[in-house]
Design an enzyme around this catalytic site. Structure first.
Site, PDB file in Angstrom:
ATOM      1  N   ILE A  22     -10.003   8.103   1.169  1.00  0.00           N
ATOM      2  CA  ILE A  22     -10.081   7.567  -0.178  1.00  0.00           C
ATOM      3  C   ILE A  22      -9.751   6.254   0.931  1.00  0.00           C
ATOM      4  O   ILE A  22      -9.437   6.025   1.861  1.00  0.00           O
ATOM      5  CB  ILE A  22      -8.563   7.828  -0.846  1.00  0.00           C
ATOM      6  CG1 ILE A  22      -9.307   8.515  -2.342  1.00  0.00           C
ATOM      7  CG2 ILE A  22      -8.766   6.162  -2.296  1.00  0.00           C
ATOM      8  CD1 ILE A  22     -10.161   8.876  -2.974  1.00  0.00           C
ATOM      9  N   HIS A  48     -27.489 -15.470  25.713  1.00  0.00           N
ATOM     10  CA  HIS A  48     -26.068 -15.652  26.791  1.00  0.00           C
ATOM     11  C   HIS A  48     -25.513 -16.502  27.160  1.00  0.00           C
ATOM     12  O   HIS A  48     -24.851 -16.582  27.720  1.00  0.00           O
ATOM     13  CB  HIS A  48     -26.404 -14.478  27.666  1.00  0.00           C
ATOM     14  CG  HIS A  48     -26.708 -13.186  27.233  1.00  0.00           C
ATOM     15  ND1 HIS A  48     -28.154 -12.909  26.614  1.00  0.00           N
ATOM     16  CD2 HIS A  48     -26.287 -12.347  28.040  1.00  0.00           C
ATOM     17  CE1 HIS A  48     -27.354 -11.217  26.663  1.00  0.00           C
ATOM     18  NE2 HIS A  48     -26.981 -11.244  27.319  1.00  0.00           N
ATOM     19  N   ARG A  62     -21.653 -19.165  36.572  1.00  0.00           N
ATOM     20  CA  ARG A  62     -22.645 -18.337  37.695  1.00  0.00           C
ATOM     21  C   ARG A  62     -22.777 -19.649  38.709  1.00  0.00           C
ATOM     22  O   ARG A  62     -23.145 -18.672  39.419  1.00  0.00           O
ATOM     23  CB  ARG A  62     -23.395 -18.367  36.890  1.00  0.00           C
ATOM     24  CG  ARG A  62     -24.294 -17.260  37.243  1.00  0.00           C
ATOM     25  CD  ARG A  62     -25.981 -17.235  36.726  1.00  0.00           C
ATOM     26  NE  ARG A  62     -26.645 -16.196  37.265  1.00  0.00           N
ATOM     27  CZ  ARG A  62     -27.887 -16.850  37.110  1.00  0.00           C
ATOM     28  NH1 ARG A  62     -28.691 -17.339  36.077  1.00  0.00           N
ATOM     29  NH2 ARG A  62     -28.572 -15.414  37.664  1.00  0.00           N
ATOM     30  N   HIS A  83       0.524  -1.380   0.141  1.00  0.00           N
ATOM     31  CA  HIS A  83       0.395   0.294   0.109  1.00  0.00           C
ATOM     32  C   HIS A  83       1.047   0.899   0.012  1.00  0.00           C
ATOM     33  O   HIS A  83       1.445   1.576   1.419  1.00  0.00           O
ATOM     34  CB  HIS A  83      -1.427   0.043   1.642  1.00  0.00           C
ATOM     35  CG  HIS A  83      -1.469  -0.886   1.557  1.00  0.00           C
ATOM     36  ND1 HIS A  83      -1.474  -2.207   2.013  1.00  0.00           N
ATOM     37  CD2 HIS A  83      -2.712  -1.926   1.317  1.00  0.00           C
ATOM     38  CE1 HIS A  83      -2.673  -3.302   1.648  1.00  0.00           C
ATOM     39  NE2 HIS A  83      -3.798  -2.616   1.242  1.00  0.00           N
ATOM     40  N   ASN A 116      -7.649  11.662   4.028  1.00  0.00           N
ATOM     41  CA  ASN A 116      -7.731  11.675   2.604  1.00  0.00           C
ATOM     42  C   ASN A 116      -8.836  11.074   1.681  1.00  0.00           C
ATOM     43  O   ASN A 116      -8.891  11.561   0.466  1.00  0.00           O
ATOM     44  CB  ASN A 116      -6.206  11.000   1.898  1.00  0.00           C
ATOM     45  CG  ASN A 116      -6.237   9.277   2.754  1.00  0.00           C
ATOM     46  OD1 ASN A 116      -7.592   8.776   2.389  1.00  0.00           O
ATOM     47  ND2 ASN A 116      -5.729   8.237   2.838  1.00  0.00           N
ATOM     48  N   HIS A 118     -19.933 -16.965  33.309  1.00  0.00           N
ATOM     49  CA  HIS A 118     -21.251 -17.429  32.713  1.00  0.00           C
ATOM     50  C   HIS A 118     -21.366 -18.272  31.136  1.00  0.00           C
ATOM     51  O   HIS A 118     -21.146 -18.062  30.159  1.00  0.00           O
ATOM     52  CB  HIS A 118     -22.204 -15.940  32.085  1.00  0.00           C
ATOM     53  CG  HIS A 118     -23.098 -15.219  33.058  1.00  0.00           C
ATOM     54  ND1 HIS A 118     -22.163 -14.273  34.756  1.00  0.00           N
ATOM     55  CD2 HIS A 118     -24.103 -14.991  34.009  1.00  0.00           C
ATOM     56  CE1 HIS A 118     -22.950 -14.159  35.641  1.00  0.00           C
ATOM     57  NE2 HIS A 118     -23.764 -14.056  35.136  1.00  0.00           N
ATOM     58  N   LEU A 169      -8.184  -3.048  11.273  1.00  0.00           N
ATOM     59  CA  LEU A 169      -8.362  -1.432  11.525  1.00  0.00           C
ATOM     60  C   LEU A 169      -8.967  -1.206  12.994  1.00  0.00           C
ATOM     61  O   LEU A 169      -9.686  -1.877  13.393  1.00  0.00           O
ATOM     62  CB  LEU A 169      -8.626  -0.839   9.778  1.00  0.00           C
ATOM     63  CG  LEU A 169      -7.750  -1.268   8.884  1.00  0.00           C
ATOM     64  CD1 LEU A 169      -9.101   0.465   7.577  1.00  0.00           C
ATOM     65  CD2 LEU A 169      -6.587  -0.520   9.009  1.00  0.00           C
ATOM     66  N   HIS A 192      -3.721   2.896  -3.229  1.00  0.00           N
ATOM     67  CA  HIS A 192      -4.282   2.573  -1.891  1.00  0.00           C
ATOM     68  C   HIS A 192      -3.410   1.013  -1.689  1.00  0.00           C
ATOM     69  O   HIS A 192      -3.165   0.957  -1.285  1.00  0.00           O
ATOM     70  CB  HIS A 192      -5.230   2.419  -1.474  1.00  0.00           C
ATOM     71  CG  HIS A 192      -6.156   1.807  -0.107  1.00  0.00           C
ATOM     72  ND1 HIS A 192      -6.548   3.134   0.873  1.00  0.00           N
ATOM     73  CD2 HIS A 192      -6.343   1.275   0.274  1.00  0.00           C
ATOM     74  CE1 HIS A 192      -6.245   2.014   1.527  1.00  0.00           C
ATOM     75  NE2 HIS A 192      -6.623   0.212   0.961  1.00  0.00           N
ATOM     76  N   GLU A 221     -17.145  -3.877  25.232  1.00  0.00           N
ATOM     77  CA  GLU A 221     -15.613  -5.479  24.762  1.00  0.00           C
ATOM     78  C   GLU A 221     -14.139  -5.181  24.224  1.00  0.00           C
ATOM     79  O   GLU A 221     -13.582  -5.739  24.580  1.00  0.00           O
ATOM     80  CB  GLU A 221     -16.756  -7.059  25.171  1.00  0.00           C
ATOM     81  CG  GLU A 221     -17.905  -7.243  25.756  1.00  0.00           C
ATOM     82  CD  GLU A 221     -19.311  -6.969  25.191  1.00  0.00           C
ATOM     83  OE1 GLU A 221     -20.332  -6.233  26.075  1.00  0.00           O
ATOM     84  OE2 GLU A 221     -19.552  -5.390  24.073  1.00  0.00           O
ATOM     85  N   SER A 280     -21.401  -8.898  37.920  1.00  0.00           N
ATOM     86  CA  SER A 280     -21.123 -10.281  37.203  1.00  0.00           C
ATOM     87  C   SER A 280     -20.006 -11.257  37.087  1.00  0.00           C
ATOM     88  O   SER A 280     -20.548 -12.570  37.281  1.00  0.00           O
ATOM     89  CB  SER A 280     -22.232 -10.193  35.988  1.00  0.00           C
ATOM     90  OG  SER A 280     -23.934  -9.644  36.361  1.00  0.00           O
ATOM     91  N   GLY A 295      -3.126  -4.102  11.921  1.00  0.00           N
ATOM     92  CA  GLY A 295      -3.255  -4.738   9.991  1.00  0.00           C
ATOM     93  C   GLY A 295      -5.210  -4.785  10.106  1.00  0.00           C
ATOM     94  O   GLY A 295      -5.391  -3.922   9.586  1.00  0.00           O
ATOM     95  N   GLY A 316     -10.754   4.487   7.234  1.00  0.00           N
ATOM     96  CA  GLY A 316     -11.170   2.947   7.615  1.00  0.00           C
ATOM     97  C   GLY A 316     -10.927   2.816   9.405  1.00  0.00           C
ATOM     98  O   GLY A 316     -12.167   2.325   9.966  1.00  0.00           O
TER      99      GLY A 316
END
Length: 664
Positions: free
Chosen positions: A196, A471, A518, A37, A194, A459, A128, A268, A409, A382, A126, A165
């Site tokens: 692009i 869950h 749990r 790139h 940029n 859990h 993104l 790019h 998370e 929890s 890498g 990105g």
């Protein structure tokens, strides 16, 4: 140089020539590899040159200097800008030969930056947005250490170069929102604006108002022409005085200098081509051959690299005076807590959920000073990750050792990677095991970078009951066990939980998942042992006769069930041994003779785990049965759910009797 004389220098060509050295090394390396790139390095070379020349505090002779500024390339596809800068400033890790071998086997100049200690490559990027979350972790670590050690010892910044990105990926929102909340004024983002991406102009998919977006996070937003040295310099200078994290939106031209490809997606992700490179050379007045950096230009760059040695030398005098104090503050000693808690577990001998068992050992750890930095994605109560001895890290107050990550998370896990990379702090963070799916890209990078990051995931099965199939993890343990260099630890009781924590803390080059229940579990270990039996990955927990016909393998909550099954089989004169298997990965590391002793003593084998059976089939052989779940769960009290899926004593015993009778 004074700011005035520096700004006057912008009127001459020196900085542009230095930037062109970055451009042409990048262009030539991508062309030789016929892969890569070139556009981003060409576009951001001016910004990077001003940053490295006037602002970045670093020493190529000691890439691991604790008080260096961190430079993170989140837009990892543009990796050649980083390798060019490292070579030009004098890092031994990146030679001209390795640049010529860009993207070739075993070259440090990989397609995307891959972390190696003491090289100047601060993190693996890498995917993104990952670098942004790592940079937030670096900035938090700096704040924590500054409060622990004092601002004479720790006073540096983190600069992260991100692209369009990176800002599209959801993890960027999570990480930057938390950074703004915590007022991380030691964090500066250089946004390569940029417009692009691979598919073409970003307007195909994005119409964000970046100024409003970042101001809503609580960031300082500056907008500049990324090819105007004076604007670049002034923006970086302002960022040093900010009381908030700063984003500098650098309006750049991707593929800068290319007559036919600048400002276009064609620059790019593909080499420019030999003919176009010749046109770029003419356009930018670069009269040098491929990979040729004239001595006078290289000397100027090496001079930039050399200035950090003086900074570190001054810092070392302060560091040496405070060495014993620093060592004391950063010292970790968990062994006494582990021993006393294992004794307590046997003496108290009561049913506990392993998430509660984890909280008890964390209580013991956090009584004392150490480098543990805890947290949870809005599930502290929890996950049982916060103890009464921990202090919360808040905006402008980094004296604590616990981070409320909010419902973020993915960012939590990326930030923990940054905490671990920055200075060997030991981060742990909690969420539900089902949400490991949100975390997996960052977990994978922890493993790839050999970082001690501890994921507390509770859990961990249908045993959570009423929250239902959304869950209840089914395929998650199997998926996590497939990741190289990751220890998935699923303890069966309080003693095993303590031992699994010990394994996680001692695994300095391997991240760990603690998979915790749990529901309450009965103790399976009745005697105190100095030996960490979980470290074998699998070990015998029960035997109903010296001579056995069946081996029962189980992990976590299902070890209790396996014990009940074994006792019931004994009444039918079918004798067995129960093997607790807290870690498939550690078991695979044992000697062949040990593995044979565990697996091959009996003709018949079964496994019991309340999840996908795929990861157990390798142990079973032709006379084996796997008891588990290969569909989604149900919403009901957990005992009813176990019964519905046949994970109960009566069903398992019945099928074992049929197996042994038929095969016999």
């Amino acid at each position: 140089e004074s700011p005035k004389s520096i700004q006057d220098n912008f009127l001459n060509k020196e900085n542009k020539i230095l930037a062109n050295a970055v451009r042409f090394l990048s262009i030539d390396a991508v062309q030789k590899a016929n892969s890569g790139h070139p556009g981003m390095p060409m576009g951001m070379a001016d910004v990077a040159t001003i940053l490295f020349k006037y602002f970045l505090k670093f020493n190529p002779k000691n890439p691991s200097w604790l008080n260096r500024d961190r430079f993170v390339l989140s837009a990892g596809h543009g990796s050649m800008i980083l390798y060019s800068l490292l070579y030009l400033t004098g890092y031994k890790s990146v030679s001209l030969k390795s640049i010529k071998n860009f993207r070739q086997l075993n070259s440090i100049c990989a397609g995307h930056p891959e972390f190696e200690p003491n090289t100047g490559i601060e993190t693996t990027t890498g995917p993104l947005g990952q670098g942004i979350s790592n940079a937030v972790g670096f900035a938090i670590a700096e704040k924590i250490l500054k409060n622990k050690l004092g601002k004479e010892i720790i006073n540096h910044k983190t600069y992260v170069l991100a692209g369009d990105g990176c800002l599209m990926e959801g993890i960027s929102h999570e990480a930057m929102s938390l950074a703004g909340h915590l007022k991380l004024n030691n964090l500066v983002m250089l946004f390569d604006n940029n417009s692009i991406s691979i598919d073409g102009p970003t307007s195909l998919a994005v119409s964000d108002n970046f100024k409003k977006r970042f101001e809503s996070y609580g960031w300082n937003f500056l907008s500049i022409n990324g090819h105007n040295e004076k604007e670049i310099f002034n923006a970086l200078k302002k960022s040093k005085l900010s009381k908030k994290p700063t984003i500098i939106s650098c309006k750049t031209q991707i593929g800068y200098g290319s007559p036919n490809k600048s400002g276009k997606a064609s620059s790019h992700g593909s080499p420019l081509g030999e003919d176009e490179i010749e046109l770029v050379r003419k356009n930018l007045n670069w009269k040098h051959n491929k990979f040729e950096i004239p001595k006078n230009i290289l000397n100027q760059w090496r001079k930039i690299g050399n200035k950090g040695a003086k900074d570190e030398s001054s810092w070392n005098k302060i560091y040496k005076r405070n060495r014993s104090k620093i060592d004391k503050i950063l010292k970790n000693n968990f062994s006494k807590s582990i021993k006393s808690e294992k004794i307590n577990a046997i003496n108290e001998f009561k049913s506990l959920a392993t998430r509660k068992s984890s909280e008890l050992i964390l209580n013991a750890f956090t009584k004392n000073k150490n480098t543990l930095i805890g947290g949870s994605a809005d599930l502290a109560g929890s996950n049982n990750t916060k103890t009464k001895y921990q202090k919360i890290i808040r905006p402008n107050d980094f004296l604590g050792n616990y981070i409320h990550y909010g419902v973020r998370e993915h960012a939590m896990c990326g930030i923990m990677n940054g905490l671990a990379l920055h200075s060997k702090l030991i981060p742990y963070g909690g969420t539900f095991l089902i949400f490991s799916d949100y975390c997996k890209p960052s977990i994978r990078l922890s493993a790839m970078m050999n970082q001690r990051v501890i994921y507390v995931m509770t859990h961990d099965s249908i045993g959570l009951g009423e929250d239902g199939p959304t869950h209840q993890p089914v395929e998650q343990l199997t998926g996590l066990r497939a990741i190289p260099n990751l220890n998935v630890l699923r303890p069966a009781d309080r003693t095993e939980t303590i031992e699994c924590w010990e394994i996680a803390l001692k695994s300095s080059t391997t991240p760990s998942i603690l998979s915790l229940t749990r529901q309450n579990l009965n103790p399976v270990r009745k005697k105190y042992s100095k030996i960490n039996k979980c470290s074998f990955g699998a070990y015998e927990i029960l035997r109903t006769n010296n001579k056995i016909k069946l081996t029962i393998l189980a992990s976590g909550s299902e070890v209790n069930l396996a014990i009940d099954v074994s006792h019931k089989l004994a009444k039918h004169k079918i004798y067995s041994k129960v093997i607790s298997v807290p870690s498939h990965e550690l078991f695979k590391l044992q000697s062949k003779s040990y593995r044979n002793k565990i697996l091959n003593e009996s003709k018949y084998k079964i496994s019991i785990e309340a999840g996908s059976v795929d990861s157990w089939k390798k142990f079973m052989g032709e006379n084996g049965l796997c008891f588990g779940i290969d569909t989604f769960g149900k919403s009901a009290p957990y005992k009813d759910v176990y019964k519905y899926f046949g994970l109960n004593k009566e069903n398992i015993v019945s099928k074992i009797k049929k197996l042994i009778k038929i095969k016999s």
